[in-house]
Design a protein around this motif. Structure first.
Motif, PDB file in Angstrom:
ATOM      1  N   PHE A  60       0.817  -1.210   0.000  1.00 64.10           N
ATOM      2  CA  PHE A  60       0.000   0.000   0.000  1.00 64.10           C
ATOM      3  C   PHE A  60       0.852   1.262   0.000  1.00 64.10           C
ATOM      4  O   PHE A  60       0.554   2.233  -0.704  1.00 64.10           O
ATOM      5  N   MET A  61       1.955   1.280   0.755  1.00 66.41           N
ATOM      6  CA  MET A  61       2.836   2.453   0.815  1.00 66.41           C
ATOM      7  C   MET A  61       3.518   2.674  -0.541  1.00 66.41           C
ATOM      8  O   MET A  61       3.702   3.818  -0.991  1.00 66.41           O
ATOM      9  N   VAL A  62       3.905   1.587  -1.188  1.00 63.24           N
ATOM     10  CA  VAL A  62       4.511   1.736  -2.519  1.00 63.24           C
ATOM     11  C   VAL A  62       3.536   2.376  -3.483  1.00 63.24           C
ATOM     12  O   VAL A  62       3.877   3.251  -4.283  1.00 63.24           O
ATOM     13  N   LEU A  63       2.262   1.953  -3.391  1.00 57.65           N
ATOM     14  CA  LEU A  63       1.254   2.536  -4.263  1.00 57.65           C
ATOM     15  C   LEU A  63       1.079   4.021  -3.985  1.00 57.65           C
ATOM     16  O   LEU A  63       0.924   4.831  -4.902  1.00 57.65           O
ATOM     17  N   ILE A  64       1.094   4.418  -2.710  1.00 52.92           N
ATOM     18  CA  ILE A  64       0.938   5.832  -2.345  1.00 52.92           C
ATOM     19  C   ILE A  64       2.096   6.655  -2.917  1.00 52.92           C
ATOM     20  O   ILE A  64       1.909   7.736  -3.481  1.00 52.92           O
ATOM     21  N   ILE A  65       3.328   6.151  -2.789  1.00 57.25           N
ATOM     22  CA  ILE A  65       4.492   6.872  -3.292  1.00 57.25           C
ATOM     23  C   ILE A  65       4.416   7.041  -4.811  1.00 57.25           C
ATOM     24  O   ILE A  65       4.673   8.108  -5.362  1.00 57.25           O
ATOM     25  N   LEU A  66       4.067   5.962  -5.481  1.00 52.63           N
ATOM     26  CA  LEU A  66       3.953   6.045  -6.937  1.00 52.63           C
ATOM     27  C   LEU A  66       2.845   6.997  -7.368  1.00 52.63           C
ATOM     28  O   LEU A  66       2.979   7.729  -8.364  1.00 52.63           O
ATOM     29  N   LEU A  67       1.748   7.006  -6.618  1.00 51.54           N
ATOM     30  CA  LEU A  67       0.653   7.917  -6.941  1.00 51.54           C
ATOM     31  C   LEU A  67       1.087   9.378  -6.787  1.00 51.54           C
ATOM     32  O   LEU A  67       0.792  10.214  -7.645  1.00 51.54           O
ATOM     33  N   VAL A  68       1.796   9.681  -5.708  1.00 49.40           N
ATOM     34  CA  VAL A  68       2.289  11.058  -5.496  1.00 49.40           C
ATOM     35  C   VAL A  68       3.239  11.464  -6.611  1.00 49.40           C
ATOM     36  O   VAL A  68       3.183  12.576  -7.141  1.00 49.40           O
ATOM     37  N   GLY A  69       4.140  10.544  -6.985  1.00 50.52           N
ATOM     38  CA  GLY A  69       5.072  10.854  -8.083  1.00 50.52           C
ATOM     39  C   GLY A  69       4.346  11.138  -9.384  1.00 50.52           C
ATOM     40  O   GLY A  69       4.704  12.057 -10.131  1.00 50.52           O
ATOM     41  N   TRP A  70       3.314  10.364  -9.671  1.00 50.31           N
ATOM     42  CA  TRP A  70       2.548  10.579 -10.907  1.00 50.31           C
ATOM     43  C   TRP A  70       1.848  11.923 -10.895  1.00 50.31           C
ATOM     44  O   TRP A  70       1.833  12.640 -11.907  1.00 50.31           O
ATOM     45  N   LEU A  71       1.291  12.302  -9.715  1.00 53.10           N
ATOM     46  CA  LEU A  71       0.615  13.592  -9.609  1.00 53.10           C
ATOM     47  C   LEU A  71       1.596  14.754  -9.797  1.00 53.10           C
ATOM     48  O   LEU A  71       1.260  15.769 -10.415  1.00 53.10           O
ATOM     49  N   VAL A  72       2.813  14.637  -9.273  1.00 55.18           N
ATOM     50  CA  VAL A  72       3.823  15.688  -9.433  1.00 55.18           C
ATOM     51  C   VAL A  72       4.182  15.864 -10.919  1.00 55.18           C
ATOM     52  O   VAL A  72       4.301  16.982 -11.422  1.00 55.18           O
ATOM     53  N   ILE A  73       4.370  14.731 -11.602  1.00 55.60           N
ATOM     54  CA  ILE A  73       4.705  14.802 -13.038  1.00 55.60           C
ATOM     55  C   ILE A  73       3.596  15.494 -13.807  1.00 55.60           C
ATOM     56  O   ILE A  73       3.846  16.337 -14.676  1.00 55.60           O
ATOM     57  N   GLN A  74       2.325  15.145 -13.502  1.00 50.51           N
ATOM     58  CA  GLN A  74       1.203  15.770 -14.192  1.00 50.51           C
ATOM     59  C   GLN A  74       1.136  17.273 -13.908  1.00 50.51           C
ATOM     60  O   GLN A  74       0.832  18.076 -14.798  1.00 50.51           O
ATOM     61  N   TYR A  75       1.448  17.669 -12.679  1.00 52.06           N
ATOM     62  CA  TYR A  75       1.406  19.095 -12.314  1.00 52.06           C
ATOM     63  C   TYR A  75       2.475  19.874 -13.080  1.00 52.06           C
ATOM     64  O   TYR A  75       2.204  20.966 -13.602  1.00 52.06           O
ATOM     65  N   LEU A  76       3.676  19.327 -13.141  1.00 51.27           N
ATOM     66  CA  LEU A  76       4.751  20.015 -13.862  1.00 51.27           C
ATOM     67  C   LEU A  76       4.447  20.132 -15.352  1.00 51.27           C
ATOM     68  O   LEU A  76       4.719  21.166 -15.980  1.00 51.27           O
ATOM     69  N   ALA A  77       3.877  19.072 -15.925  1.00 51.18           N
ATOM     70  CA  ALA A  77       3.531  19.116 -17.348  1.00 51.18           C
ATOM     71  C   ALA A  77       2.469  20.173 -17.614  1.00 51.18           C
ATOM     72  O   ALA A  77       2.528  20.916 -18.606  1.00 51.18           O
ATOM     73  N   GLU A  78       1.472  20.265 -16.736  1.00 49.87           N
ATOM     74  CA  GLU A  78       0.422  21.260 -16.915  1.00 49.87           C
ATOM     75  C   GLU A  78       0.967  22.673 -16.754  1.00 49.87           C
ATOM     76  O   GLU A  78       0.571  23.600 -17.485  1.00 49.87           O
ATOM     77  N   ALA A  79       1.888  22.862 -15.804  1.00 48.95           N
ATOM     78  CA  ALA A  79       2.501  24.175 -15.613  1.00 48.95           C
ATOM     79  C   ALA A  79       3.282  24.595 -16.855  1.00 48.95           C
ATOM     80  O   ALA A  79       3.263  25.770 -17.260  1.00 48.95           O
ATOM     81  N   ARG A  80       3.977  23.662 -17.494  1.00 46.62           N
ATOM     82  CA  ARG A  80       4.730  23.978 -18.712  1.00 46.62           C
ATOM     83  C   ARG A  80       3.783  24.353 -19.852  1.00 46.62           C
ATOM     84  O   ARG A  80       4.045  25.295 -20.605  1.00 46.62           O
TER      85      ARG A  80
END
Length: 343
Positions: free
Chosen positions: A29-49
């Motif tokens: 479950f913790m691995v899934l949470i970490i991966l989910l946070v990483g995916w959200l960060v990538i999406q945020y940076l892409a949208e900002a660009r």
């Protein structure tokens, strides 16, 4: 591995949440949470660009300043510092092209090369405005000396070539101006213009005999052989030819002609064109004029012009009043005009 494949699925966030059910135990479950946070960060940076690029593309929206001294900053300063400088040179080049019988087109198929004489004339004019812009306090004599140096060392021609190549990259090409009838010059004609023309006028008094007229024409032929043509098109150079015959005045006009058709509107002929007759002056009783027109398409062939003039003199000596002989814009014509006693 199945869990990682699930998270990298192209279906996006829905597949990520569906992968949570695949985790087993707290560690998974913790691995899934970490991966989910990483995916959200990538999406945020892409949208900002994407948002930043969109703002830069919308007119009126201020663009964030470039980092001082970086490539974008340097390019902007270079453009600001040189914009007026290049606009001055391009404006002078356009004006000089128009004066020499050229125009600008966006049709690449009509692109033509400048004739050598036109290229020298235009490069000299562009160099003059370039030096005047860079050194506005330079004296006229020093300016002319600097221009002469630039013409000799080739830098004037190089600057003109730079402007032409840069304009072509932006879709602007040099072509010949259409003729009076709306026709564009052929590829062969593009290589021949501007034409080299001479017009010789003999003004004798009543005591001058035919032999002396021929002598005056031969003197004009010698002057044509030993004198360079003017560098600027459509600006005639007028001079008096020194002769030893009393009562005879010989005037020589040399010019470059960039506007079709020149002296001879037809491809070839042996009759004097009507346009040349229209150039003859009105004479008073007792006056006499002889005018010789000669024209060539090859810049260095002044000896050909001289031969045309002497041939015209021989025909005048034989008693002809008007005649012509021309082919492909090269040739001569002459008119002997005299007044007769009124009845």
């Amino acid at each position: 591995m199945a869990l990682i494949s699930c998270l990298t699925s192209p279906d996006g966030q829905q597949d990520v949440f569906s992968c949570l059910s695949m985790g087993q135990g707290l560690g998974g479950f913790m691995v899934l949470i970490i991966l989910l946070v990483g995916w959200l960060v990538i999406q945020y940076l892409a949208e900002a660009r994407r948002t930043r690029l969109a703002r830069e593309a919308i007119p009126g929206i201020p663009v964030p300043p470039a980092q001082f001294g970086n490539a974008r900053h340097a390019a902007a300063v270079h453009d600001f510092a040189n914009r007026n400088y290049y606009q001055v040179m391009l404006a002078e080049m356009e004006k000089a092209l128009f004066s020499a019988g050229y125009e600008l087109t966006q049709d690449a198929s009509r692109c033509t090369r400048l004739a050598n004489a036109d290229s020298r004339d235009i490069s000299r004019k562009v160099t003059r405005v370039r030096y005047r812009y860079m050194t506005p306090l330079l004296s006229e004599q020093m300016l002319n000396d600097s221009i002469d140096d630039a013409m000799r060392n080739g830098s004037a021609a190089e600057w003109l070539s730079l402007l032409i190549r840069g304009s072509e990259r932006e879709g602007w090409y040099i072509t010949r101006t259409a003729g009076a009838a709306g026709e564009v010059l052929s590829d062969r004609q593009k290589c021949l213009w501007p034409l080299r023309q001479v017009m010789i006028t003999l003004s004798p008094d009543s005591l001058v005999i035919t032999r002396d007229l021929v002598q005056g024409l031969n003197a004009a032929a010698d002057a044509v052989s030993n004198t360079l043509f003017p560098e600027i098109a459509d600006e005639p150079h007028i001079s008096d030819v020194p002769v030893t015959v009393c009562g005879l005045q010989v005037t020589l006009i040399r010019q470059l002609c960039s506007t079709p058709p020149g002296f001879f509107p037809d491809e070839s002929g042996s009759s004097v064109p009507a346009e040349l007759f229209s150039q003859m002056p009105e004479l008073e009783y007792g006056e006499k004029r002889i005018v010789v027109f000669a024209q060539i398409t090859s810049a260095p062939a002044t000896d050909v012009l001289a031969r045309f003039i002497r041939t015209a003199g021989d025909r005048i000596a034989a008693g002809e009043d008007h005649a012509a002989d021309y082919d492909d814009d090269n040739g001569y014509a002459f008119i002997v005009l005299r007044t007769s006693r009124p009845h």
